[in-house]
Write a protein that holds these residues in place. Structure first.
Motif, PDB file in Angstrom:
ATOM      1  N   ILE A 433       1.222  -1.370  -0.355  1.00  0.00           N
ATOM      2  CA  ILE A 433      -0.340   0.049   0.218  1.00  0.00           C
ATOM      3  C   ILE A 433       0.449   0.867   0.661  1.00  0.00           C
ATOM      4  CG2 ILE A 433      -0.390   0.017   2.513  1.00  0.00           C
ATOM      5  CD1 ILE A 433      -2.818   1.113   1.896  1.00  0.00           C
ATOM      6  N   LYS A 434       0.163   1.717  -0.612  1.00  0.00           N
ATOM      7  CA  LYS A 434       1.206   3.719  -0.443  1.00  0.00           C
ATOM      8  C   LYS A 434      -0.164   4.325  -0.878  1.00  0.00           C
ATOM      9  CE  LYS A 434       1.678   4.137  -5.389  1.00  0.00           C
ATOM     10  NZ  LYS A 434       2.907   4.158  -7.244  1.00  0.00           N
ATOM     11  N   VAL A 435       0.794   5.907   0.055  1.00  0.00           N
ATOM     12  CA  VAL A 435       0.012   7.491  -0.584  1.00  0.00           C
ATOM     13  C   VAL A 435       0.618   8.005  -1.075  1.00  0.00           C
ATOM     14  CG1 VAL A 435       0.937   7.923   2.012  1.00  0.00           C
ATOM     15  CG2 VAL A 435      -1.265   8.380   1.066  1.00  0.00           C
ATOM     16  N   VAL A 436      -0.597   8.873  -2.276  1.00  0.00           N
ATOM     17  CA  VAL A 436       0.500   9.333  -3.316  1.00  0.00           C
ATOM     18  C   VAL A 436      -0.599  11.260  -2.290  1.00  0.00           C
ATOM     19  CG1 VAL A 436       0.150  10.965  -4.808  1.00  0.00           C
ATOM     20  CG2 VAL A 436       0.711   8.495  -4.807  1.00  0.00           C
ATOM     21  N   SER A 437      -0.477  12.503  -2.279  1.00  0.00           N
ATOM     22  CA  SER A 437      -0.506  12.850  -1.282  1.00  0.00           C
ATOM     23  C   SER A 437       0.158  14.491  -0.398  1.00  0.00           C
ATOM     24  CB  SER A 437      -1.443  13.114  -0.208  1.00  0.00           C
ATOM     25  OG  SER A 437      -2.276  13.738   0.681  1.00  0.00           O
ATOM     26  N   ASP A 438      -0.206  15.151  -0.476  1.00  0.00           N
ATOM     27  CA  ASP A 438       0.250  16.494  -0.568  1.00  0.00           C
ATOM     28  C   ASP A 438      -0.990  17.715   0.680  1.00  0.00           C
ATOM     29  OD1 ASP A 438       1.861  18.510   0.359  1.00  0.00           O
ATOM     30  OD2 ASP A 438       2.502  18.593  -1.824  1.00  0.00           O
ATOM     31  N   GLY A 440      -3.823  19.507   2.027  1.00  0.00           N
ATOM     32  CA  GLY A 440      -4.437  20.691   1.077  1.00  0.00           C
ATOM     33  C   GLY A 440      -4.864  19.403  -0.426  1.00  0.00           C
ATOM     34  N   LYS A 441      -4.217  18.912  -0.913  1.00  0.00           N
ATOM     35  CA  LYS A 441      -4.627  17.960  -2.029  1.00  0.00           C
ATOM     36  C   LYS A 441      -4.906  16.972  -1.973  1.00  0.00           C
ATOM     37  CE  LYS A 441      -1.352  21.638  -4.650  1.00  0.00           C
ATOM     38  NZ  LYS A 441       0.213  21.057  -4.173  1.00  0.00           N
ATOM     39  N   GLY A 442      -5.969  16.446  -0.557  1.00  0.00           N
ATOM     40  CA  GLY A 442      -6.169  15.412  -1.566  1.00  0.00           C
ATOM     41  C   GLY A 442      -5.519  14.323  -0.452  1.00  0.00           C
ATOM     42  N   ALA A 443      -5.850  13.493  -1.006  1.00  0.00           N
ATOM     43  CA  ALA A 443      -4.769  11.927  -0.727  1.00  0.00           C
ATOM     44  C   ALA A 443      -5.387  10.690  -1.557  1.00  0.00           C
ATOM     45  CB  ALA A 443      -5.233  11.385   0.791  1.00  0.00           C
ATOM     46  N   SER A 444      -4.377   9.967  -2.409  1.00  0.00           N
ATOM     47  CA  SER A 444      -4.621   8.933  -2.543  1.00  0.00           C
ATOM     48  C   SER A 444      -4.368   7.994  -2.084  1.00  0.00           C
ATOM     49  CB  SER A 444      -4.167   8.855  -4.225  1.00  0.00           C
ATOM     50  OG  SER A 444      -5.212   9.656  -5.115  1.00  0.00           O
ATOM     51  N   PHE A 445      -4.947   6.610  -1.561  1.00  0.00           N
ATOM     52  CA  PHE A 445      -3.975   5.219  -1.408  1.00  0.00           C
ATOM     53  C   PHE A 445      -4.659   4.322  -2.602  1.00  0.00           C
ATOM     54  CE2 PHE A 445      -5.017   7.589   2.867  1.00  0.00           C
ATOM     55  CZ  PHE A 445      -4.378   7.783   3.460  1.00  0.00           C
ATOM     56  N   ILE A 446      -3.386   3.790  -2.463  1.00  0.00           N
ATOM     57  CA  ILE A 446      -3.068   2.735  -3.453  1.00  0.00           C
ATOM     58  C   ILE A 446      -2.486   1.462  -3.406  1.00  0.00           C
ATOM     59  CG2 ILE A 446      -2.411   2.242  -6.300  1.00  0.00           C
ATOM     60  CD1 ILE A 446      -2.130   5.206  -5.993  1.00  0.00           C
ATOM     61  N   ILE A 447      -3.637   0.548  -2.721  1.00  0.00           N
ATOM     62  CA  ILE A 447      -3.234  -0.893  -2.608  1.00  0.00           C
ATOM     63  C   ILE A 447      -3.458  -1.956  -3.626  1.00  0.00           C
ATOM     64  CG2 ILE A 447      -4.414  -2.794  -1.835  1.00  0.00           C
ATOM     65  CD1 ILE A 447      -5.785  -1.090  -0.079  1.00  0.00           C
ATOM     66  N   SER A 448      -2.159  -2.396  -3.868  1.00  0.00           N
ATOM     67  CA  SER A 448      -1.502  -3.361  -5.309  1.00  0.00           C
ATOM     68  C   SER A 448      -1.671  -4.685  -3.958  1.00  0.00           C
ATOM     69  CB  SER A 448      -0.665  -3.670  -5.477  1.00  0.00           C
ATOM     70  OG  SER A 448      -0.233  -2.104  -6.072  1.00  0.00           O
ATOM     71  N   ILE A 449      -2.492  -5.571  -5.168  1.00  0.00           N
ATOM     72  CA  ILE A 449      -2.312  -7.436  -4.495  1.00  0.00           C
ATOM     73  C   ILE A 449      -1.948  -7.684  -5.645  1.00  0.00           C
ATOM     74  CG2 ILE A 449      -3.771  -9.031  -3.829  1.00  0.00           C
ATOM     75  CD1 ILE A 449      -5.767  -7.061  -2.306  1.00  0.00           C
ATOM     76  N   PRO A 450      -0.978  -9.187  -5.429  1.00  0.00           N
ATOM     77  CA  PRO A 450      -0.487 -10.069  -6.998  1.00  0.00           C
ATOM     78  C   PRO A 450      -1.757 -10.428  -6.865  1.00  0.00           C
ATOM     79  CG  PRO A 450       0.816 -10.413  -4.915  1.00  0.00           C
ATOM     80  CD  PRO A 450      -0.099  -9.580  -4.675  1.00  0.00           C
ATOM     81  N   SER A 451      -1.106 -10.802  -8.300  1.00  0.00           N
ATOM     82  CA  SER A 451      -3.032 -11.687  -9.017  1.00  0.00           C
ATOM     83  C   SER A 451      -2.827 -13.068  -9.239  1.00  0.00           C
ATOM     84  CB  SER A 451      -3.706 -10.863 -10.350  1.00  0.00           C
ATOM     85  OG  SER A 451      -3.008 -11.418 -11.182  1.00  0.00           O
ATOM     86  N   ILE A 452      -1.791 -13.325  -8.777  1.00  0.00           N
ATOM     87  CA  ILE A 452      -1.607 -14.902  -9.594  1.00  0.00           C
ATOM     88  C   ILE A 452      -0.659 -15.200  -7.943  1.00  0.00           C
ATOM     89  CG2 ILE A 452      -0.846 -15.389 -11.494  1.00  0.00           C
ATOM     90  CD1 ILE A 452       2.143 -14.228 -11.066  1.00  0.00           C
TER      91      ILE A 452
END
Ligand code: ADP
Length: 452
Positions: A433-438, A440-452
């Motif tokens: 999981i990682k976060v992209v934010s600053d 006053g500019k909102g936040a994006s949480f990106i979750i990645s799970i391997p599909s195999i």
């Protein structure tokens, strides 16, 4: 406390710098001493060579003597000027032969080093009992005044000895030519010779400095870690007290109200107070559950994984979220496919809900949820337009009990366990999981799970 620790770190850093500086100074002193020692050794050996000319070809020595006498003679009889005497003396025809002989002697004495030398005349004086002393020239040592040796420059050379060479005039004159000379020597790669002699000191010094820096870094990072743990503990105690206070106060007030006679007699009011008590009871239970369950590491949680279509799971989560938060606009862009992953439905649902709840808690009006698959990685992006998170705080977000100091959002409750729990659940699914934010500019949480 923070100021004290900063002072301590600053002071330790200064002490470390001072220790490194002292160490460097000691190494430099020992280097200078070794240079001196080396020069002394060379001087001693060279002195032995230049004191004893017995093994130098006597025809060369005698020839040179005669040549000098003739030069003096010519000068005295005004056949040569001072400058002519000087230049003739310097370019004497025995120069190469004498240089060769001296070189051979030096090579015999220093078989392992390449040594070059120059004998430089600094002053030339003509003495006579009957006349005034006549100074032909007097200069500082320069390579241009070298009479023997093949040293190209005096730059890297050191003076080994000074001596005065005397040449008498022909038998019928009382003239004496005095040459004040300096022998300069340069040893090729002398720095390497000295470094070789200093290798133990150098290695030990570098080693001890490195160990010192290493210990300093360990000590400081342990101190910072300790301070962070203590901060987190204090924060957690403050947060949990804050969280428990509201239901406990409500419970205490409600029980007091229940004791009142008029309330006991009014069934509607009585029931409504009971409901409040029950609600607060559930809330207390939830807080305790949250601490008990959400603070577990992923190795301590029991998972029941099954094959699930993650997009369908997200669809139901979004639908429930919509019902719970009708004021928040939710935009979803979920893939429609038959993808199935091995997931723990309960924990993953709670984790995604944590991220969605955070978006609401931290001031969003719109949440966008999107899924994609790339390089066999299934990704869920949850983006909000809330208060955002300072870049410097982002690396701590997934730590247990960590909460960002909320600035103007003091009343946002929490225990700092939500994202820790999310990260543990995602870890258990071998994802990230990682976060992209600053701020006053909102936040994006990106979750990645391997599909195999
Ligand atoms: P809690 O919300 O209980 O404080 P979390 O672990 O869920 O704990 O979150 C940790 C911190 O991350 C929060 O204190 C908050 O400052 C920050 N945070 C989490 N999600 C968001 C978000 N969507 N927007 C802004 N800040 C967030």
């Amino acid at each position: 406390m923070k100021q004290k620790i900063n002072l301590l770190i600053g002071f330790s850093f200064l002490v470390l710098l001072a220790l490194i500086a002292i160490q460097c100074y000691l190494v430099k002193t020992s280097y200078d001493y070794k240079v001196e020692q080396f020069h002394a050794e060379v001087k001693e050996k060279i002195a032995k060579i230049t004191n004893d000319y017995t093994d130098i070809d006597s025809t060369i020595v005698n020839g040179k003597e005669v040549y000098y006498k003739r030069l003096v003679n010519n000068y005295v009889q005004n056949k040569n000027s001072k400058s002519k005497l000087k230049s003739k003396l310097l370019e004497n025809p025995y120069r190469a032969a004498l240089t060769q002989q001296l070189k051979r002697k030096i090579e015999r004495e220093f078989p392992k080093s390449e040594i070059d030398f120059a004998v430089v005349i600094n002053k030339l004086v003509l003495l006579s009992k009957s006349k005034k002393t006549d100074t032909i020239f007097s200069e500082k040592p320069i390579i241009g005044n070298s009479i023997y040796g093949s040293l190209p420059s005096l730059e890297n050379a050191f003076s080994v000895r000074n001596y005065v060479e005397t040449t008498s005039g022909f038998r019928d004159s009382d003239y004496k030519l005095l040459a004040d000379e300096t022998l300069f020597v340069s040893v090729k790669n002398w720095e390497q010779i000295i470094l070789k002699r200093m290798v133990t000191i150098l290695v030990l010094s570098v080693f001890s400095i490195l160990i010192l820096i290493f210990l300093f870094v360990i000590a400081i990072s342990a101190l910072i870690k300790q301070k962070k743990v203590s901060d987190v503990k204090t924060d957690f105690i403050n947060n949990i007290t804050h969280e428990l206070k509201t239901p406990l106060t409500t419970l205490s007030v409600s029980t007091k109200i229940l004791e009142r006679k008029e309330v006991k007699e009014n069934e509607a009011v009585f029931n409504s107070i009971l409901e409040t008590i029950s609600r607060q009871n559930v809330r207390l239970q939830n807080i305790i559950d949250q601490v008990m369950n959400n603070s577990l590491g992923f190795e301590e949680i029991e998972f029941q994984k099954e094959k699930i279509n993650p997009n369908l799971l997200l669809k139901t989560i979004v639908a429930d979220f919509n019902l719970a938060h009708p004021n928040v606009e939710i935009k979803s862009d979920l893939m429609i496919n038959n993808l199935e992953l091995l997931l723990d439905k309960f924990h993953l649902t709670t984790a995604i809900n944590n991220v969605l709840e955070n978006a609401v808690k931290y001031g969003c009006r719109t949440v966008s949820i999107r899924t994609s698959i790339e390089n066999k990685l299934f990704s869920i992006s949850i983006q909000d337009d809330g208060i955002g998170i300072l870049k410097t705080k982002q690396s701590f977000l997934f730590e247990k009990f960590y909460r960002v100091e909320q600035g103007n959002l003091h009343n946002v409750k929490g225990l700092g366990l939500g994202l820790y729990y999310v990260s543990q659940i995602i870890k258990a699914h071998k994802g990230s999981i990682k976060v992209v934010s600053d701020l006053g500019k909102g936040a994006s949480f990106i979750i990645s799970i391997p599909s195999i």
